[in-house]
Design a protein around this motif. Sequence first.
Motif, PDB file in Angstrom:
ATOM      1  N   LYS A 163       0.815  -1.230   0.000  1.00 42.67           N
ATOM      2  CA  LYS A 163       0.000   0.000   0.000  1.00 42.67           C
ATOM      3  C   LYS A 163       0.845   1.275   0.000  1.00 42.67           C
ATOM      4  CE  LYS A 163      -4.409  -1.699   1.753  1.00 42.67           C
ATOM      5  NZ  LYS A 163      -5.343  -1.347   0.691  1.00 42.67           N
ATOM      6  N   LYS A 164       1.977   1.222   0.700  1.00 41.00           N
ATOM      7  CA  LYS A 164       2.852   2.408   0.759  1.00 41.00           C
ATOM      8  C   LYS A 164       3.351   2.782  -0.633  1.00 41.00           C
ATOM      9  CE  LYS A 164       5.407   3.240   4.973  1.00 41.00           C
ATOM     10  NZ  LYS A 164       6.580   2.796   5.706  1.00 41.00           N
ATOM     11  N   LEU A 165       3.708   1.713  -1.370  1.00 33.44           N
ATOM     12  CA  LEU A 165       4.222   1.948  -2.730  1.00 33.44           C
ATOM     13  C   LEU A 165       3.130   2.517  -3.637  1.00 33.44           C
ATOM     14  CD1 LEU A 165       6.439  -1.170  -3.452  1.00 33.44           C
ATOM     15  CD2 LEU A 165       7.085   1.214  -3.813  1.00 33.44           C
ATOM     16  N   LEU A 166       1.939   1.947  -3.489  1.00 35.22           N
ATOM     17  CA  LEU A 166       0.819   2.428  -4.316  1.00 35.22           C
ATOM     18  C   LEU A 166       0.529   3.903  -4.006  1.00 35.22           C
ATOM     19  CD1 LEU A 166      -1.048   1.332  -6.511  1.00 35.22           C
ATOM     20  CD2 LEU A 166      -2.739   0.822  -4.747  1.00 35.22           C
ATOM     21  N   LYS A 167       0.640   4.203  -2.718  1.00 39.57           N
ATOM     22  CA  LYS A 167       0.394   5.592  -2.301  1.00 39.57           C
ATOM     23  C   LYS A 167       1.439   6.530  -2.921  1.00 39.57           C
ATOM     24  CE  LYS A 167      -0.652   8.285   1.758  1.00 39.57           C
ATOM     25  NZ  LYS A 167       0.192   8.667   2.861  1.00 39.57           N
ATOM     26  N   LYS A 168       2.673   6.046  -2.932  1.00 38.53           N
ATOM     27  CA  LYS A 168       3.759   6.850  -3.510  1.00 38.53           C
ATOM     28  C   LYS A 168       3.483   7.156  -4.991  1.00 38.53           C
ATOM     29  CE  LYS A 168       8.774   6.528  -3.068  1.00 38.53           C
ATOM     30  NZ  LYS A 168       9.859   5.615  -2.740  1.00 38.53           N
ATOM     31  N   ILE A 169       2.985   6.149  -5.693  1.00 37.69           N
ATOM     32  CA  ILE A 169       2.675   6.328  -7.122  1.00 37.69           C
ATOM     33  C   ILE A 169       1.535   7.337  -7.274  1.00 37.69           C
ATOM     34  CG2 ILE A 169       1.838   5.152  -9.210  1.00 37.69           C
ATOM     35  CD1 ILE A 169       3.136   2.536  -7.956  1.00 37.69           C
ATOM     36  N   LYS A 170       0.504   7.146  -6.437  1.00 43.16           N
ATOM     37  CA  LYS A 170      -0.654   8.043  -6.496  1.00 43.16           C
ATOM     38  C   LYS A 170      -0.213   9.485  -6.216  1.00 43.16           C
ATOM     39  CE  LYS A 170      -5.254   7.544  -4.538  1.00 43.16           C
ATOM     40  NZ  LYS A 170      -5.954   6.841  -3.475  1.00 43.16           N
ATOM     41  N   GLU A 171       0.711   9.618  -5.264  1.00 45.57           N
ATOM     42  CA  GLU A 171       1.205  10.960  -4.913  1.00 45.57           C
ATOM     43  C   GLU A 171       1.848  11.661  -6.095  1.00 45.57           C
ATOM     44  OE1 GLU A 171       0.690  12.921  -2.364  1.00 45.57           O
ATOM     45  OE2 GLU A 171      -0.575  11.324  -1.547  1.00 45.57           O
ATOM     46  N   ARG A 172       2.548  10.871  -6.928  1.00 45.29           N
ATOM     47  CA  ARG A 172       3.207  11.478  -8.098  1.00 45.29           C
ATOM     48  C   ARG A 172       2.169  12.162  -8.989  1.00 45.29           C
ATOM     49  NH1 ARG A 172       8.437   9.881  -9.943  1.00 45.29           N
ATOM     50  NH2 ARG A 172       8.035  11.524 -11.459  1.00 45.29           N
ATOM     51  N   TYR A 173       1.054  11.467  -9.226  1.00 47.93           N
ATOM     52  CA  TYR A 173       0.013  12.042 -10.107  1.00 47.93           C
ATOM     53  C   TYR A 173      -0.736  13.174  -9.402  1.00 47.93           C
ATOM     54  CZ  TYR A 173       0.940   8.175 -13.288  1.00 47.93           C
ATOM     55  OH  TYR A 173       1.553   7.305 -14.157  1.00 47.93           O
ATOM     56  N   LYS A 174      -0.976  12.964  -8.104  1.00 45.50           N
ATOM     57  CA  LYS A 174      -1.687  13.991  -7.330  1.00 45.50           C
ATOM     58  C   LYS A 174      -0.916  15.298  -7.349  1.00 45.50           C
ATOM     59  CE  LYS A 174      -4.729  12.289  -3.772  1.00 45.50           C
ATOM     60  NZ  LYS A 174      -4.888  11.869  -2.399  1.00 45.50           N
ATOM     61  N   LEU A 183      -0.682  21.792 -11.234  1.00 43.57           N
ATOM     62  CA  LEU A 183      -1.256  22.347 -12.478  1.00 43.57           C
ATOM     63  C   LEU A 183      -2.640  22.949 -12.218  1.00 43.57           C
ATOM     64  CD1 LEU A 183      -0.423  19.499 -15.065  1.00 43.57           C
ATOM     65  CD2 LEU A 183       0.741  21.694 -14.820  1.00 43.57           C
ATOM     66  N   SER A 184      -3.012  22.980 -10.935  1.00 44.74           N
ATOM     67  CA  SER A 184      -4.347  23.457 -10.514  1.00 44.74           C
ATOM     68  C   SER A 184      -5.471  22.671 -11.187  1.00 44.74           C
ATOM     69  CB  SER A 184      -4.521  24.953 -10.825  1.00 44.74           C
ATOM     70  OG  SER A 184      -3.466  25.681 -10.330  1.00 44.74           O
ATOM     71  N   MET A 185      -5.253  21.373 -11.295  1.00 45.88           N
ATOM     72  CA  MET A 185      -6.315  20.511 -11.839  1.00 45.88           C
ATOM     73  C   MET A 185      -6.864  19.675 -10.692  1.00 45.88           C
ATOM     74  SD  MET A 185      -4.346  18.962 -15.145  1.00 45.88           S
ATOM     75  CE  MET A 185      -5.647  17.902 -15.791  1.00 45.88           C
ATOM     76  N   ASP A 186      -8.152  19.329 -10.771  1.00 49.17           N
ATOM     77  CA  ASP A 186      -8.706  18.418  -9.766  1.00 49.17           C
ATOM     78  C   ASP A 186      -8.103  17.036  -9.998  1.00 49.17           C
ATOM     79  OD1 ASP A 186     -10.312  20.271  -8.619  1.00 49.17           O
ATOM     80  OD2 ASP A 186     -11.982  19.892 -10.002  1.00 49.17           O
TER      81      ASP A 186
END
Length: 448
Positions: free
Chosen positions: A71-82, A88-91
């Motif tokens: 889960k930590k790794l998945l979160k790290k990946i998600k953080e990159r996109y977030k 970029l001020s995108m939702d």
Amino acid sequence: MGREHIKVAKFGGSSLADAAHFQKVREIVEADPERRYIVPSAPGKRSPQDEKVTDLLYLCYEEAKHGRPYKKLLKKIKERYKEICRDLSMDFFLESDFGKIEAAFLEHAGAEYAASRGEYLNGKLLAAYLGYEFVDAAEVVRFGKDGRFEDERTNFFLGQKLSRLERAVIPGFYGADDAGNIHTFSRGGSDVTGAIVARAVLADLYENWTDVSGFLLADPGIISHPRKIDVMTFEELRELAYRGATVLHEEAVYPVRREGISIHIRNTNAPEETGTVICSRIAPEEEVPITGIAGKKNFAAISIAKNRMNSQPGFCKKLLEAFEENDIVFEHMPSGIDTICVILPQEELAVKEAAIMESLSRLLSPDKIEIDRDMALVTVVGKGMRSVCGIAARFFTSLGDADVNIKMIDMGSNEINCTIGVKNDDFERSIQALYHALVEVPWEEKQK
Ligand code: ASP
């Protein structure tokens, strides 16, 4: 009305690593309305110590598959996109995609599926940011069940789909088979997607945007500040890439080459620079004597001696059979009257030495076999070599002056390359001597 022009622009991972790069990409895309089809990689490294999203995905999937904490790794990946969205001020609109990806990981959807999500998510994000249509590569890039890329079917599906879309983002690196299973090209494969998109839309140009300003004439680790190659042919690219000069995925050449579409390597961080153009033909006035110098270390030479070898029909056939039996592809095969030598990667010989010796003895009954190791191959490439006098003189004089002992010489039959074998220890010195003599010392206008 004139024919409309189309450019396909592929952006590599480092060109889409963070929001600042997304902004640069948008400026580049908007600067030229002909850039209608965009192929992104997954976010790459933001600094040398950083991780590529693709690597994180492979890792995360392995952990999930083996029931280890992921889960930590998945979160790290998600953080990159977030982070990219936020900057970029995108939702952030990829939440549900991450839910699906996690579920698929737990159902063991496969490493190729996992890796492909980097491009899939980045494609969605970039399409939204540019206001372009998003086309999932799984719908249009076809693979067989065995994972082999199907070029003609892809060309058909992709051509049909894109003919209906004025502008689109198609994520690189992956496609799917008819059952919907995801398959990927080998690493760096977004270059291949860019090329097949360019072929499918019959683009006028395939732009490959990366983090360097084109191909360098020699390895900057050996030559400080080597010149850039402005233009080269597909043939020359192949020769240089084979000898270790890499910027582009090998397989990216074929789809565009067959349609005569040029590739333009450009730098996202320096779009004003001219980059390197790779094309089918170069105008004579643009030809230079030497296009590039490349090389690799660690080859071995197997020399076989047998009296009256030259008068035995089929000797070479048996020799090649010995290599075929052991599934070895060789690099060069210089020969004399009663001797012949086969050069192959040392690594390969290390694993198969006993077997290849057995095959050679059995098939050829040679008088003597000798192995010479630690050889480096250096190749000088240039279409212009065919028409300039004195290249060989400079070539060999420079090596002699640098005290380099040449162990092998092979001039390709198309006269666009000349390869020499030297000791590993002489590798860097050879390249420096050749670069100086063939590139830095000016050429007079002495054409043949
Ligand atoms: N993201 C993939 C890789 O890291 C494909 C690519 O970037 O072209 O290999």
